[in-house]
Design a protein around this motif. Structure first.
Motif, PDB file in Angstrom:
ATOM      1  N   GLY A   1      -7.575   1.167   1.989  1.00  0.00           N
ATOM      2  CA  GLY A   1      -6.673   0.646   3.089  1.00  0.00           C
ATOM      3  C   GLY A   1      -7.463  -0.618   3.982  1.00  0.00           C
ATOM      4  O   GLY A   1      -6.981  -0.918   4.960  1.00  0.00           O
TER       5      GLY A   1
ATOM      6  N   VAL B   1      -2.647  -2.124   8.045  1.00  0.00           N
ATOM      7  CA  VAL B   1      -3.619  -2.109   7.059  1.00  0.00           C
ATOM      8  C   VAL B   1      -5.131  -2.376   8.115  1.00  0.00           C
ATOM      9  O   VAL B   1      -4.671  -2.675   9.308  1.00  0.00           O
ATOM     10  CB  VAL B   1      -3.669  -3.060   5.996  1.00  0.00           C
ATOM     11  CG1 VAL B   1      -2.545  -2.774   4.973  1.00  0.00           C
ATOM     12  CG2 VAL B   1      -3.718  -4.470   6.394  1.00  0.00           C
TER      13      VAL B   1
ATOM     14  N   GLU C   1      -8.527  -0.328  -1.907  1.00  0.00           N
ATOM     15  CA  GLU C   1      -7.706   0.681  -2.422  1.00  0.00           C
ATOM     16  C   GLU C   1      -7.543   1.353  -1.389  1.00  0.00           C
ATOM     17  O   GLU C   1      -6.520   2.226  -0.963  1.00  0.00           O
ATOM     18  CB  GLU C   1      -8.331   1.395  -3.600  1.00  0.00           C
ATOM     19  CG  GLU C   1      -7.473   2.487  -4.210  1.00  0.00           C
ATOM     20  CD  GLU C   1      -6.161   2.196  -4.912  1.00  0.00           C
ATOM     21  OE1 GLU C   1      -5.462   2.874  -4.658  1.00  0.00           O
ATOM     22  OE2 GLU C   1      -6.118   0.947  -5.148  1.00  0.00           O
TER      23      GLU C   1
ATOM     24  N   ARG D   1       0.724  -1.285  -0.079  1.00  0.00           N
ATOM     25  CA  ARG D   1       0.154  -0.029   0.017  1.00  0.00           C
ATOM     26  C   ARG D   1       0.785   1.234   0.010  1.00  0.00           C
ATOM     27  O   ARG D   1       0.622   2.304  -0.669  1.00  0.00           O
ATOM     28  CB  ARG D   1      -1.046  -0.136   1.252  1.00  0.00           C
ATOM     29  CG  ARG D   1      -1.724   1.120   1.147  1.00  0.00           C
ATOM     30  CD  ARG D   1      -2.753   1.184   2.621  1.00  0.00           C
ATOM     31  NE  ARG D   1      -3.678   2.282   2.491  1.00  0.00           N
ATOM     32  CZ  ARG D   1      -3.139   3.606   3.049  1.00  0.00           C
ATOM     33  NH1 ARG D   1      -2.047   3.766   3.701  1.00  0.00           N
ATOM     34  NH2 ARG D   1      -4.159   4.298   3.118  1.00  0.00           N
TER      35      ARG D   1
ATOM     36  N   THR E   1      -1.273  -1.543  -4.369  1.00  0.00           N
ATOM     37  CA  THR E   1      -1.887  -2.565  -3.533  1.00  0.00           C
ATOM     38  C   THR E   1      -2.563  -3.263  -4.079  1.00  0.00           C
ATOM     39  O   THR E   1      -3.046  -3.315  -5.079  1.00  0.00           O
ATOM     40  CB  THR E   1      -3.220  -1.199  -3.202  1.00  0.00           C
ATOM     41  OG1 THR E   1      -2.708  -0.025  -2.427  1.00  0.00           O
ATOM     42  CG2 THR E   1      -4.115  -2.047  -1.968  1.00  0.00           C
ATOM     43  N   TYR E   2      -2.698  -4.434  -2.938  1.00  0.00           N
ATOM     44  CA  TYR E   2      -3.458  -5.644  -3.359  1.00  0.00           C
ATOM     45  C   TYR E   2      -4.115  -6.097  -2.075  1.00  0.00           C
ATOM     46  O   TYR E   2      -3.860  -5.524  -1.123  1.00  0.00           O
ATOM     47  CB  TYR E   2      -2.531  -6.762  -3.924  1.00  0.00           C
ATOM     48  CG  TYR E   2      -1.394  -7.384  -2.897  1.00  0.00           C
ATOM     49  CD1 TYR E   2      -1.804  -8.417  -2.181  1.00  0.00           C
ATOM     50  CD2 TYR E   2      -0.411  -6.859  -2.697  1.00  0.00           C
ATOM     51  CE1 TYR E   2      -0.840  -8.688  -1.103  1.00  0.00           C
ATOM     52  CE2 TYR E   2       0.604  -7.256  -1.929  1.00  0.00           C
ATOM     53  CZ  TYR E   2       0.263  -8.084  -0.976  1.00  0.00           C
ATOM     54  OH  TYR E   2       1.242  -8.777  -0.234  1.00  0.00           O
TER      55      TYR E   2
ATOM     56  N   PRO F   1      -7.544  -4.118   2.825  1.00  0.00           N
ATOM     57  CA  PRO F   1      -7.133  -4.968   1.712  1.00  0.00           C
ATOM     58  C   PRO F   1      -7.690  -6.478   2.153  1.00  0.00           C
ATOM     59  O   PRO F   1      -7.692  -7.373   1.047  1.00  0.00           O
ATOM     60  CB  PRO F   1      -5.823  -4.841   1.638  1.00  0.00           C
ATOM     61  CG  PRO F   1      -5.068  -4.581   2.743  1.00  0.00           C
ATOM     62  CD  PRO F   1      -6.290  -3.454   3.535  1.00  0.00           C
TER      63      PRO F   1
END
Length: 425
Positions: free
Chosen positions: A279, A258, A277, A12, A17-18, A281
């Motif tokens: 935060g 996160v 996206e 992130r 990001t993933y 995830p």
């Protein structure tokens, strides 16, 4: 394998990001769908069991943590998924199953449960001691929750060292949404206040340090907060990113973490992608998957009623109604209204309390009878369009009854996959 979780915050910060879908279910068809998708994509699959569902006494599934790992492993073997590609998570591990007992008794049982999870090979550990026990307030102060979480973490670390297991990763937090959704109509859910989230992080950091758990705290990857999503029996509160912007800005101050989003069931693909996206995830989903299963299998029940001589008029649905009325503990108190409303909720509620009944012997026999009735029956596309329409765009026909149900669950999983699609993982 836990590196995919440990790297969530780093990705992130790097603008790559993933996310990852957390499949919270013990239903064999849901698990098969998730594992089949993992086999097709080659990506890791995160499968979680909850404290009420699976524990050292068997939980409502009758499975211990070791049983659950073996159960998932058997399906994984059939689907060609390596054990190395499965991350096992323990959800809401804490005193919740025993919260009607005194705190000392409940926490001792929670410790034993955490130890059993770690010994069985679970490596993602969500410690949830946020609920009061007998004689305590329903919601506890952050410092009390943190001390109890540290006690459970000490037990987890002790067993992990004993078995030389993979490093554990932890999820913490005190503002935990109700497992399985709310029990009333909702029109709005307020996201966690940034100050409350900041205080929760600081208190846990301090308490873990005092307990000699600094190194374990370095493996805390996320805190559970409320992003403003929830579902009740009859409606869904959609994610609104602008409402949680000040909350997610906190992650810039706390680059280790996160957020983990619970109750993301029934959110749109756009909402799920926004959660990742912004935060959040780690997207947890459970009832939404068994809801899709129920939709499909009820559709097949109606198709068999239309096509198969002697099958009867929706006998599967009638079987479930009979069992739920005879054994109401798993839905009573969660649904409200007159008799007509209660009947609809028993079968069609977003809360999906019907998921507790699929493993009952009479119900499993009725499902088996349905599949047998439709074996070697060619179901016209027009009937699928009528009763199980969601599978048509994603499926290659013809499909067996079992494949139709798996395809229906996979429609939901596909949205989650699209939302969390890893970049460079």
């Amino acid at each position: 394998m836990t590196s995919i979780l440990l790297d969530l915050a780093k990705a992130r910060r790097a603008g790559k990001t993933y996310g990852i879908t957390s499949v919270c279910s013990a239903h064999p068809t849901v698990l098969r769908a998730a594992l089949r998708r993992a086999a097709a994509t080659g990506r890791p699959v995160l499968i979680e069991a909850t404290c009420n569902q699976v524990n050292q006494f068997g939980g409502y599934t009758g499975m211990t943590p070791e049983d659950f790992v073996s159960f998932v492993g058997e399906i994984a073997g059939e689907e060609g998924v390596s054990r190395d590609n499965i991350i096992f998570g323990g959800d809401h591990l804490g005193p919740n199953p025993w919260k009607k007992e005194p705190a000392d008794t409940a926490l001792a049982k929670a410790e034993a449960m955490v130890e059993a999870y770690v010994r069985a090979g679970f490596t993602k550990i969500h410690l949830d001691a946020s609920m009061g026990c007998a004689g305590e307030p329903v919601a506890l102060a952050d410092d009390v929750v943190a001390h109890r979480a540290a006690r459970l973490a000490l037990a987890a670390e002790r067993v992990s060292k004993e078995i030389a297991g993979a490093p554990l990763v932890y999820i913490l937090g005190t503002e935990v949404p109700v497992p399985g959704g709310a029990d009333h109509v909702l029109d709005h859910v307020e996201p966690t206040a940034p100050a409350a989230a900041r205080s929760t992080i600081e208190v846990h950091r301090k308490v873990f340090a005092e307990a000699g758990l600094d190194e374990a705290f370095s493996r805390v990857i996320a805190f559970v907060v409320q992003p403003g999503v929830e579902f009740g029996s009859e409606n869904v509160v959609a994610y609104e990113p602008e409402l949680s912007q000040s909350l997610t800005a906190l992650l810039d101050e706390e680059p280790q973490f996160v957020f983990e989003a619970h109750s993301t069931d029934y959110q749109s693909l756009v909402a799920l992608a926004s959660l990742v996206e912004e935060g959040f995830p780690i997207l947890k989903v459970g009832p939404g998957l068994t809801f899709a299963y129920r939709e499909a299998i009820y559709g097949l029940d109606m198709i068999a009623s239309e096509m198969v001589a002697g099958y009867g008029n929706r006998p599967l649905m009638q079987c479930l109604e009979k069992v739920m009325l005879a054994e109401p503990a798993d839905w009573q108190g969660h649904y409200h209204g007159d008799e007509a409303s209660l009947r609809l909720q028993r079968h069609y509620s977003y809360s999906d309390r019907i998921r507790y009944y699929w493993a009952r012997p009479d119900v499993t026999a009725a499902v088996a009878r349905l599949f047998e009735a439709l074996r070697n029956v060619s179901i016209p596309e027009t009937l699928l369009h009528q009763y199980v329409p969601l599978v048509l765009p994603a499926a290659t026909l013809p499909l067996s009854a079992e494949e139709i149900v798996i395809a229906a669950v996979d429609v939901v999983l596909a949205d989650y996959d699209a939302a969390v699609m890893p970049s460079g993982v």
